[in-house]
Write an enzyme that holds these catalytic residues in place. Sequence first.
Site, PDB file in Angstrom:
ATOM      1  N   GLU A 139       0.833  -1.201   0.000  1.00 14.61           N
ATOM      2  CA  GLU A 139       0.000   0.000   0.000  1.00 14.61           C
ATOM      3  C   GLU A 139       0.870   1.254   0.000  1.00 14.61           C
ATOM      4  O   GLU A 139       2.082   1.179   0.261  1.00 14.61           O
ATOM      5  CB  GLU A 139      -0.924  -0.007   1.219  1.00 14.61           C
ATOM      6  CG  GLU A 139      -1.910  -1.158   1.195  1.00 14.61           C
ATOM      7  CD  GLU A 139      -2.986  -1.049   2.263  1.00 14.61           C
ATOM      8  OE1 GLU A 139      -3.908  -1.878   2.224  1.00 14.61           O
ATOM      9  OE2 GLU A 139      -2.906  -0.142   3.112  1.00 14.61           O
ATOM     10  N   HIS A 142       2.271   1.454   3.493  1.00 17.67           N
ATOM     11  CA  HIS A 142       2.618   0.211   4.189  1.00 17.67           C
ATOM     12  C   HIS A 142       3.212  -0.776   3.194  1.00 17.67           C
ATOM     13  O   HIS A 142       2.490  -1.429   2.436  1.00 17.67           O
ATOM     14  CB  HIS A 142       1.387  -0.388   4.878  1.00 17.67           C
ATOM     15  CG  HIS A 142       0.784   0.542   5.884  1.00 17.67           C
ATOM     16  ND1 HIS A 142       1.373   0.786   7.110  1.00 17.67           N
ATOM     17  CD2 HIS A 142      -0.328   1.323   5.830  1.00 17.67           C
ATOM     18  CE1 HIS A 142       0.637   1.667   7.775  1.00 17.67           C
ATOM     19  NE2 HIS A 142      -0.394   2.005   7.027  1.00 17.67           N
ATOM     20  N   GLU A 369       9.527  -7.626  -2.811  1.00 16.61           N
ATOM     21  CA  GLU A 369       9.486  -8.940  -2.145  1.00 16.61           C
ATOM     22  C   GLU A 369      10.383  -8.963  -0.909  1.00 16.61           C
ATOM     23  O   GLU A 369      10.996  -9.971  -0.581  1.00 16.61           O
ATOM     24  CB  GLU A 369       9.857 -10.090  -3.095  1.00 16.61           C
ATOM     25  CG  GLU A 369       9.292 -10.015  -4.484  1.00 16.61           C
ATOM     26  CD  GLU A 369       7.781  -9.987  -4.525  1.00 16.61           C
ATOM     27  OE1 GLU A 369       7.151 -10.096  -3.465  1.00 16.61           O
ATOM     28  OE2 GLU A 369       7.230  -9.843  -5.616  1.00 16.61           O
TER      29      GLU A 369
END
Length: 390
Positions: A139, A142, A369
């Site tokens: 997000e 986040h 990732e």
Amino acid sequence: MTAIDPLDPAGVDDMLGADEKAVRDSVRRLCAELIDPYVATWFEDGDLPSVREIATEFGKLGLLGMHLEGYGCAGMSAVDYGLACMELEASDSGIRSLVSVQGSLAMFAIRRHGSEEQRREWLPRMATGEAIGCFGLTEPDHGSDPGSMRTRARRDGSDWILDGRKMWITNGLVADVAVVWANTEEGIRGFVVPTTAPGFSAPVMKHKLSLRASITSELVLDGVRLPADAAFPEVRGLRGPLSCLNEARYGIVWGAMGAARSAFAAALEYAGQREQFGRPIAGFQLTQAKLARMATELTNGRLLALHLGRRKDAGAVRPHEISMGKLNNVAKALDICRTARTILGANGVSLEYPVIRHMTNLESVLTYEGTEEVHLLTLGRALTGQNAFH
């Protein structure tokens, strides 16, 4: 002296079986035909105009969800998948991301956590490339702390209503289905969201200077109404999305070495052709030192990737091991690309050569990732038994 393969001076290929080499070679041939002649232009234009065609061709070869079982997926080994990722990223990190997001994030999430109906509806079409998927976790505020996500799903009768935003979503604009993670009263849950649902949009993110041969979008969910069976039935909390990220990280361990190999090969060839002071620069000690160090790190990274692949196929690999692999191999790949750039001199920043493209792409791979910091702390927690995240 017996002649060596300069791209494999330690003979790592001897550790691969004939079938594994065949998988690698088939992906390499497809990329040479479908990707390599065009990818520099795509990167320069900041677009991937042939994404549907590429997905279809990858589907024909069995690359999409190739390490998954059933539902039209090829059911191949972790090492086979890793070798494919290495060849895809040798062409471009954005191309490997297309396959990784499709197979290791969206398809893996549906295969691992979805209902039987969700699997039957989406996986066969995703395996052929007829349907493209994306994965909505990150997000605007986040990234490394997904537990604090603001995207919410609330019940309305038997339906779910989703509201929120996701950022840096590969394949978002072209996706037919999005796996979206949202906070609910029951904790974090995953939802299978058709991108035709009213209230769903995926505006393209522009002004990127990395992963330019890749489609990156926001996901905007504005009162998206979904039936009850759109939610993954069982999984709750971060265990769901993190299991998917671990699959994607494994592919990066291999893929980064593909980008590094491409940059190293370009530097090696250039050093043999570029003449200064009356001879090729490959004949100078400092250039040879750079090439020798790059070859050593490339070999070490390939060995680590292969070791983790064998452990994954044996069901023995653990998350901190994959974190170690991503941490090491992406950092070393960046070092190799930066060193290759110095050998090419000013030509190292030209898209006539692949080096600067790989180098800028890897700046994104370094972060997505899981950032370096996240993987360092994951490994640190495994070593000490102490959680330093909080």
